[in-house]
Design an enzyme around this catalytic site. Sequence first.
Site: not given
Length: 393
Positions: A75, A204, A296, A300, A388
Amino acid sequence: MSALQTQVVIIGGGPSGLLLSQLLHRKGISSIVLERQTRSHVMGRIRAGVLEHGFVNLMREAGCGRRMDREGEVHAGFCIAHQGQLNRIDLASRTGGETVMVYGQTEVTRDLYQARDAMGGVVIHTAQNVQLHALNDARPFVTWELDGNAQRAECDFIVGADGFHGVSRKSIPADVLKEYEKIYPFGWLGVLSETAPVSDELIYARHERGFALCSLRSPVLSRYYIQVPSTDQAKDWSDKAFWVELKRRLPADVAAALQTGPSIEKSIAPLRSFVAEPMRYGNLFLAGDAAHIVPPTGAKGLNLAASDIHYLYHGLLEYYVKGSCAGLDAYSEKALARVWKAERFSWWMTNLLHSSPDGSETDLRLQSAELDYLFSSDAAQASMAENYVGLPY
Ligand code: RFL
Ligand code: PHB
């Protein structure tokens, strides 16, 4: 009772423990893994889905990357939904080409067990009443019970990779260990369903009714989460109520495209930030969830476990190959420096996207400003992307 002899005893047969034993074995360093649960119980847990490139490389180094490289999805970005709009964070262009891999923790664990079996690695399941002894001696030992029989293994080092509820961290004297903790007043209700994911990339969602996340495991397996009060129980959420609530929190076009179906797993995870310092006591080293927990939101937890294993593996290699303690002596400090940065990122991303039950109007306006800033600033997006995909080891 005769004692087993090995170089490293690893408590916990989750991803941290298995990965370390696999890496060590390939360098000729012996270990025994002690796991409290059955293998099918460990394999049945549905947890992480997003792997940093550092983790991906470590799996390859462990000789466990083939299926991940074939079946995992690379991704290069994800979306944040806010006020009915999707805002894409382009990971690759913001980080000079870095990406993440979507490949479930269940699959990671399966690959690691398969590799351990193929090499004849020793993983002892249903080990009960595990206890750690003589942590400050040159030859510490571990005792446990198997089918009611007392067992014992002597070693050079013990690695506590037994998760948040394990015995290892609790074996460090209270006046040595300092624990830092923040508990959030909400949890994540997660559903796994055999439906096509609503989006190729993760979404998200920040919504006044609460956070939501659209994730996936494969083209035919979706993973969705919604923020719920920490007092809720999974059994009180019907599938129908879950889908209705999830759709309410997503932009209209995404909600309209969402395929629903029966849940094949449904559970609630509490949200917590936790760090235990130091990560070493005598010849005991803590790794993964045994030493730290992140909410979460930033994906990580498993990735931090992997960076611990990277530092510890290299420290042990240095010890056994070069006879130097330098890597092991530096382990706790090095691991914690990265842990705290991931803690910061996970806390920041949690605050950015969740609605707080006791948040004031001021908090809401600040959160909105933070999102506005993120969507309008190249620098802010670069910072988010850098964290990220994973900070360097
Ligand atoms: P684990 O996986 O908890 O494994 C520890 C093992 O130790 C065993 N054990 C014992 N064995 C012997 N004696 C004892 N006394 C023992 N006590 C415990 C346990 O049975 C278990 O098998 O810890 P480890 O290996 O450090 O791995 C950590 C990860 O599992 C965890 O950080 C991640 O799942 C967190 N996480 C995520 N991490 C990511 O990097 N990316 C994600 O996308 C992501 N999503 C998530 C997550 C965790 C979640 N939940 C359910 C907490 C999503 C969720 C919902
Ligand atoms: C998941 O797919 O389980 C997942 C993905 C991203 C997160 C957390 C969990 O931030």
